[in-house]
Design a protein around this motif. Structure first.
Motif, PDB file in Angstrom:
ATOM      1  N   LYS A 146      -4.693  -2.212  -3.066  1.00 22.79           N
ATOM      2  CA  LYS A 146      -5.560  -3.301  -3.488  1.00 22.79           C
ATOM      3  C   LYS A 146      -5.531  -4.378  -2.417  1.00 22.79           C
ATOM      4  O   LYS A 146      -6.516  -5.047  -2.166  1.00 22.79           O
ATOM      5  CB  LYS A 146      -5.098  -3.858  -4.835  1.00 22.79           C
ATOM      6  CG  LYS A 146      -5.270  -2.862  -5.986  1.00 22.79           C
ATOM      7  CD  LYS A 146      -4.680  -3.394  -7.278  1.00 22.79           C
ATOM      8  CE  LYS A 146      -4.806  -2.349  -8.394  1.00 22.79           C
ATOM      9  NZ  LYS A 146      -4.119  -2.785  -9.626  1.00 22.79           N
ATOM     10  N   ARG A 166      -4.425   5.954   2.648  1.00 23.09           N
ATOM     11  CA  ARG A 166      -3.596   4.950   1.988  1.00 23.09           C
ATOM     12  C   ARG A 166      -4.302   4.496   0.729  1.00 23.09           C
ATOM     13  O   ARG A 166      -5.521   4.584   0.614  1.00 23.09           O
ATOM     14  CB  ARG A 166      -3.338   3.771   2.932  1.00 23.09           C
ATOM     15  CG  ARG A 166      -2.583   4.182   4.190  1.00 23.09           C
ATOM     16  CD  ARG A 166      -2.571   3.085   5.232  1.00 23.09           C
ATOM     17  NE  ARG A 166      -1.694   2.005   4.830  1.00 23.09           N
ATOM     18  CZ  ARG A 166      -1.869   0.738   5.201  1.00 23.09           C
ATOM     19  NH1 ARG A 166      -2.874   0.410   5.975  1.00 23.09           N
ATOM     20  NH2 ARG A 166      -1.029  -0.189   4.829  1.00 23.09           N
ATOM     21  N   TYR A 167      -3.502   4.019  -0.217  1.00 24.71           N
ATOM     22  CA  TYR A 167      -4.020   3.464  -1.468  1.00 24.71           C
ATOM     23  C   TYR A 167      -3.581   2.010  -1.534  1.00 24.71           C
ATOM     24  O   TYR A 167      -2.386   1.714  -1.434  1.00 24.71           O
ATOM     25  CB  TYR A 167      -3.446   4.207  -2.670  1.00 24.71           C
ATOM     26  CG  TYR A 167      -3.702   5.694  -2.681  1.00 24.71           C
ATOM     27  CD1 TYR A 167      -4.872   6.209  -3.230  1.00 24.71           C
ATOM     28  CD2 TYR A 167      -2.781   6.578  -2.140  1.00 24.71           C
ATOM     29  CE1 TYR A 167      -5.109   7.577  -3.251  1.00 24.71           C
ATOM     30  CE2 TYR A 167      -3.011   7.944  -2.157  1.00 24.71           C
ATOM     31  CZ  TYR A 167      -4.169   8.435  -2.712  1.00 24.71           C
ATOM     32  OH  TYR A 167      -4.398   9.788  -2.720  1.00 24.71           O
ATOM     33  N   ALA A 194       0.834  -1.200   0.000  1.00 22.65           N
ATOM     34  CA  ALA A 194       0.000   0.000   0.000  1.00 22.65           C
ATOM     35  C   ALA A 194       0.868   1.249   0.000  1.00 22.65           C
ATOM     36  O   ALA A 194       1.925   1.301   0.635  1.00 22.65           O
ATOM     37  CB  ALA A 194      -0.907  -0.002   1.231  1.00 22.65           C
ATOM     38  N   SER A 195       0.440   2.261  -0.735  1.00 18.52           N
ATOM     39  CA  SER A 195       1.086   3.573  -0.671  1.00 18.52           C
ATOM     40  C   SER A 195       0.417   4.393   0.418  1.00 18.52           C
ATOM     41  O   SER A 195      -0.778   4.254   0.680  1.00 18.52           O
ATOM     42  CB  SER A 195       0.971   4.303  -2.013  1.00 18.52           C
ATOM     43  OG  SER A 195       1.725   3.659  -3.009  1.00 18.52           O
ATOM     44  N   ASP A 215      -4.270  -4.460   1.551  1.00 17.31           N
ATOM     45  CA  ASP A 215      -3.858  -3.549   2.616  1.00 17.31           C
ATOM     46  C   ASP A 215      -2.663  -4.130   3.370  1.00 17.31           C
ATOM     47  O   ASP A 215      -2.822  -4.957   4.256  1.00 17.31           O
ATOM     48  CB  ASP A 215      -5.038  -3.318   3.561  1.00 17.31           C
ATOM     49  CG  ASP A 215      -4.700  -2.321   4.654  1.00 17.31           C
ATOM     50  OD1 ASP A 215      -3.627  -1.701   4.575  1.00 17.31           O
ATOM     51  OD2 ASP A 215      -5.510  -2.159   5.577  1.00 17.31           O
ATOM     52  N   ARG A 261      -7.790  12.454  -0.449  1.00 13.77           N
ATOM     53  CA  ARG A 261      -7.205  11.232  -0.996  1.00 13.77           C
ATOM     54  C   ARG A 261      -7.569  11.091  -2.474  1.00 13.77           C
ATOM     55  O   ARG A 261      -6.718  10.772  -3.312  1.00 13.77           O
ATOM     56  CB  ARG A 261      -7.701  10.031  -0.206  1.00 13.77           C
ATOM     57  CG  ARG A 261      -7.164   8.678  -0.668  1.00 13.77           C
ATOM     58  CD  ARG A 261      -7.814   7.566   0.153  1.00 13.77           C
ATOM     59  NE  ARG A 261      -7.403   6.248  -0.293  1.00 13.77           N
ATOM     60  CZ  ARG A 261      -7.918   5.610  -1.333  1.00 13.77           C
ATOM     61  NH1 ARG A 261      -8.865   6.183  -2.060  1.00 13.77           N
ATOM     62  NH2 ARG A 261      -7.497   4.392  -1.659  1.00 13.77           N
ATOM     63  N   GLU A 273      -5.014  11.314  -5.812  1.00 10.17           N
ATOM     64  CA  GLU A 273      -4.997  10.240  -6.811  1.00 10.17           C
ATOM     65  C   GLU A 273      -5.178  10.811  -8.217  1.00 10.17           C
ATOM     66  O   GLU A 273      -4.459  10.443  -9.155  1.00 10.17           O
ATOM     67  CB  GLU A 273      -6.101   9.223  -6.517  1.00 10.17           C
ATOM     68  CG  GLU A 273      -6.120   8.066  -7.502  1.00 10.17           C
ATOM     69  CD  GLU A 273      -7.211   7.054  -7.201  1.00 10.17           C
ATOM     70  OE1 GLU A 273      -7.273   6.039  -7.908  1.00 10.17           O
ATOM     71  OE2 GLU A 273      -8.005   7.297  -6.278  1.00 10.17           O
ATOM     72  N   TYR A 277      -1.344   1.989  -5.991  1.00 10.84           N
ATOM     73  CA  TYR A 277      -2.056   0.949  -5.248  1.00 10.84           C
ATOM     74  C   TYR A 277      -1.173  -0.253  -4.913  1.00 10.84           C
ATOM     75  O   TYR A 277      -1.579  -1.101  -4.121  1.00 10.84           O
ATOM     76  CB  TYR A 277      -3.286   0.488  -6.033  1.00 10.84           C
ATOM     77  CG  TYR A 277      -4.428   1.457  -5.945  1.00 10.84           C
ATOM     78  CD1 TYR A 277      -5.379   1.351  -4.933  1.00 10.84           C
ATOM     79  CD2 TYR A 277      -4.543   2.498  -6.844  1.00 10.84           C
ATOM     80  CE1 TYR A 277      -6.417   2.247  -4.836  1.00 10.84           C
ATOM     81  CE2 TYR A 277      -5.579   3.404  -6.757  1.00 10.84           C
ATOM     82  CZ  TYR A 277      -6.515   3.269  -5.748  1.00 10.84           C
ATOM     83  OH  TYR A 277      -7.549   4.178  -5.645  1.00 10.84           O
ATOM     84  N   ASP A 328     -12.296   6.541   2.283  1.00  8.99           N
ATOM     85  CA  ASP A 328     -11.887   7.480   1.263  1.00  8.99           C
ATOM     86  C   ASP A 328     -12.087   8.893   1.789  1.00  8.99           C
ATOM     87  O   ASP A 328     -12.715   9.112   2.814  1.00  8.99           O
ATOM     88  CB  ASP A 328     -12.707   7.259  -0.004  1.00  8.99           C
ATOM     89  CG  ASP A 328     -11.942   7.649  -1.245  1.00  8.99           C
ATOM     90  OD1 ASP A 328     -10.933   8.361  -1.103  1.00  8.99           O
ATOM     91  OD2 ASP A 328     -12.357   7.256  -2.347  1.00  8.99           O
TER      92      ASP A 328
END
Length: 797
Positions: free
Chosen positions: A68, A65-66, A52-53, A70, A282, A286, A301, A278
């Motif tokens: 797919k 955080r971003y 995660a970023s 976690d 954020r 993105e 992601y 979200d």
């Protein structure tokens, strides 16, 4: 060749060896696509962990955080030995003895299975291979994978080979670290750091034996042994893990008994919220990084980036709190205004037929029903009008109601929304971004995405065009009726603007006074004189990027623009005429600690420095000129140490949109307030003008910033001109004579006797000195009997 070997045992051994080698090669190269994907040496060297970023403010606060999957990886020395001991004791007791595959465990498993007791034999390294390279996913299977039994054997063999490759490349500590950073704990929680924070609000290094046993125990069944869903089973499984740890010598008998007796104490961390929810910010980041990621080959992601924004978390908190406080009051005001009436009306005040039905038809839910009922509207709306239990957003918290879908649409359509942005005009850094009232219910961003009529906040661009045409702030025009004939798309049209109060005073007014008081008739006159094309050009150069219809009414804000554009354009005035491209992200750091990108603002000189300074002086007129539209700001504690604030209110037709643009020596801030559906709005100026909806948000926000000493924003005047000012600008408007009063009302009128006082110049600085700090002028105006000055006792610091 094998026939020449006379010893049949040796011959069969060699045949078997060759067969194994050929099989391994066939699997490795996926011969004829029979075996599916196998990890290459490059894959082993650089395993993809889909990290995660993380999104940070400028002051290093994690705000989102971003992902797919976690996960947030941690090094071996940041993981408690309790965790690694629990894992080894339960999953792979011979982890430090084997080389990826434990054949002793394999034979033991086969024997146990034959006796009816199924046991797994996968090592931690094999499980890591399965987690990293998804060897059992359909994408990794070849043509033989669909054959029952054969597919399982091939997958197991590929896991063995991958495990050997991992063991030859990495140390045992690295393997167990990679495993703990990649293993799934369900609910999209991957890795020990994420799950430790989620259930115990701790770092992995802080986990006790009992807590580690709970988390490792989940691996046998992430749902069955989930401590939230099944606490009793979780404790039972935890105790089994603790027993295994004692047997392996990782726990003494005393430590085992103590851990076993420990209650299941969960403490849910905030990282789950930051990771899963979200937000406007954020989503904005993105969107901001979309092109950069595409150009540089990054995926926010999966690539474990640390993204540092320019946002200040403390300022953001002050802004969000202020918006919430004011919007709660405004929402109550709007609902009171329409109590007992249908609020969606056209410009003539008539109820709009089919308003809710039209809203419903634009939803994805309606499209699903349309498909289900084959376009039968009676059936669709019968279903949409069925009440059901649901939770709706209110300013008093989520409320459970019995609403139909149509009731819900009406509820949310009636909600006022807001957009707010604050920016440093000199370096372009965006300090505050409030995209709306609640992202969970309203995803549409009202800073960047939403575009609304700017109303009078657009007038400064007309005055900018006038100054660029050679005029000065002291040039005078008469406040009188205006009639402008023009041609639009080949059709001749007539425009006759009215002032906000529908009155033309007949006064001679300077440009500064006219802009400060927001006089439509004078704005229209200068627009006609300089040309509306010039107004459009001035706005575009300053930072407006939306399409602008070049018509006379452009100066009164008839076009739709965003808060983002307006803040950028006003910042050009403060930045000595240099338009700076706003930046929301300052730098990006890769997972290995390298800074892979830094973002610096680009600026361009678009207005002369002299004209830019005169524009900041003009903006101060809304506070300093008679009946200036910003004078409601006297209510807040903003006026110490000779502080100066400039600004402009704005209100679109029918009070649909309320705006305030505020500038100080350090910041430019834009605020918009209104309903997403333009047919729902306030009824009159007393409730719906920008000075009564958006301006209070700016006032409260700035008051909080000044009182927060840690931020470093101080009171003070605007910067002095850095170039010679060759035009006349200091031309005080007709003066108000102050006389003492013992009235104690919070807002008190002073009636001054006769109109001749208007012939004397108004010097606001002199008036402030006369008041001696004991009173604050809030507004002034000419009345039938003379001049009325409204003031209030000065607020204490």
């Amino acid at each position: 060749m094998f026939k020449e070997i006379r010893n049949k045992y040796l011959r069969y051994t060699l045949i078997g060896g060759y067969a194994i080698i050929i099989f391994i090669c066939a699997v490795e190269i996926n011969f004829l696509w029979l075996f599916g994907y196998s990890p290459t040496s490059r894959d082993i060297s650089m395993p993809a962990q889909h990290v995660a970023s993380e999104l940070y403010t400028a002051d290093s606060v994690l705000i989102g955080r971003y992902f797919k999957e976690d996960r947030s990886p941690v090094p071996y020395d940041s993981i408690s030995p309790n965790v690694t001991n629990a894992l080894i004791a339960t999953e792979d007791i011979r982890f430090f003895q084997h080389h990826g595959v434990d054949f002793r465990a394999v034979f033991s498993s086969l024997l146990s299975t034959a006796q009816g007791d199924r046991r797994g034999a996968s090592t931690i390294t094999q499980q890591l291979a399965k987690n990293l390279y998804r060897t059992r996913y359909d994408q990794a299977e070849g043509l033989l994978g669909s054959i029952p039994g054969i597919g399982l054997v091939i997958n197991k063999f590929k896991e063995w080979m991958t495990a050997y490759k991992l063991e030859s490349k990495y140390s045992k500590e690295s393997i167990i670290t990679m495993y703990l950073n990649t293993v799934s704990f369900s609910n999209n929680a991957y890795g020990i750091k994420t799950v430790a924070k989620r259930y115990f609000n701790k770092q992995p290094s802080e986990l006790t034996a009992a807590e580690a046993a709970v988390l490792i125990g989940m691996l046998k069944g992430t749902t069955l042994y989930n401590p939230v869903r099944n606490p009793d089973r979780s404790v039972e499984r935890r105790n089994i893990v603790l027993s295994q740890m004692q047997k392996a010598g990782f726990l003494s008998a005393e430590a085992y008994q103590e851990a076993r007796a420990t209650p299941l104490r969960l403490s849910f961390g905030t990282e789950e919220e930051a990771a899963r929810e979200d937000s406007y910010l954020r989503a904005a980041v993105e969107k901001w990084l979309e092109a950069w990621c595409a150009e540089n080959g990054y995926d926010i992601y999966e690539d474990g980036l640390k993204i540092y924004t320019t946002i200040d978390s403390r300022m953001q908190r002050h802004a969000e709190e202020t918006v919430a406080e004011q919007m709660k009051t405004l929402q109550r005001r709007l609902e009171n205004a329409w109590q007992g009436e249908i609020p969606w009306r056209n410009s003539n005040g008539e109820v709009i037929d089919g308003f809710l039905e039209n809203l419903a038809s634009r939803t994805s839910y309606y499209r699903q029903l349309d498909e289900r009922y084959k376009g039968n509207k009676d059936s669709i709306f019968h279903y949409l009008n069925q009440p059901k239990t649901m939770q709706v957003f209110t300013w008093d918290g989520p409320r459970e109601v019995q609403y139909s879908s149509m009731d819900s649409l009406a509820h949310y359509a009636m909600m006022l929304n807001a957009g707010m942005m604050s920016m440093d005009p000199y370096n372009g850094e965006i300090k505050v971004w409030v995209g709306g009232i609640n992202h969970q219910y309203y995803q549409y961003d009202h800073v960047f995405q939403a575009k609304r009529q700017a109303g009078s906040t657009f007038k400064p661009f007309a005055y900018l065009a006038a100054l660029e045409a050679g005029m000065s702030p002291c040039d005078k025009y008469v406040d009188k009726a205006v009639r402008i004939t023009y041609t639009e798309k080949g059709e001749e049209k007539v425009w006759e603007p009215k002032n906000a109060d529908w009155v033309f005073s007949g006064r001679d007014m300077s440009l500064r006074w006219a802009m400060g008081k927001s006089v439509n008739s004078i704005t229209a006159q200068i627009t006609e004189e300089v040309g509306w094309d010039k107004v459009v050009d001035a706005a575009k150069r300053s930072g407006i990027t939306s399409p602008l219809a070049s018509v006379p009414s452009v100066s009164l804000g008839s076009n739709d623009v965003s808060v983002f554009e307006m803040v950028n354009a006003y910042a050009t005035f403060m930045n000595k005429g240099r338009r700076v491209d706003p930046i929301l992200v300052s730098r990006i750091v890769a997972m290995d600690g390298r800074t892979v990108a830094t973002f610096k603002p680009r600026d361009t000189q678009v207005i002369s420095e002299e004209v830019a300074w005169l524009m900041t002086y003009m903006l101060r007129g809304s506070m300093e000129e008679p009946e200036g539209t910003s004078q409601a700001l006297w209510e807040w504690d903003l006026w110490k140490d000779n502080n100066q604030i400039g600004g402009k209110t704005g209100t679109s037709s029918d009070y649909v949109d309320g705006w305030y643009m505020g500038v100080t020596k350090d910041l430019v801030t834009g605020v918009w307030v209104g309903c997403d559906e333009r047919s729902i709005h306030f009824k009159n100026s007393q409730t719906g003008e920008g000075s009564r909806t958006a301006l209070p948000i700016f006032g409260k926000y700035m008051e909080k910033l000044y009182r927060d000493n840690a931020l470093g924003y101080t009171y003070g005047p605007f910067p002095e001109a850095g170039v010679p000012i060759n035009r006349q600008y200091n031309c005080p408007s007709p003066r108000i004579i102050h006389r003492d009063s013992t009235q104690t009302d919070s807002i008190s009128p002073l009636q001054l006797p006769d109109s001749p006082v208007l012939e004397e110049p108004l010097d606001m600085e002199e008036l402030k000195r006369q008041l001696d700090g004991s009173r604050q002028i809030t507004s002034v105006g000419k009345t039938k009997g003379g001049v009325t000055a409204w003031y209030r006792p000065a607020r204490n610091g």
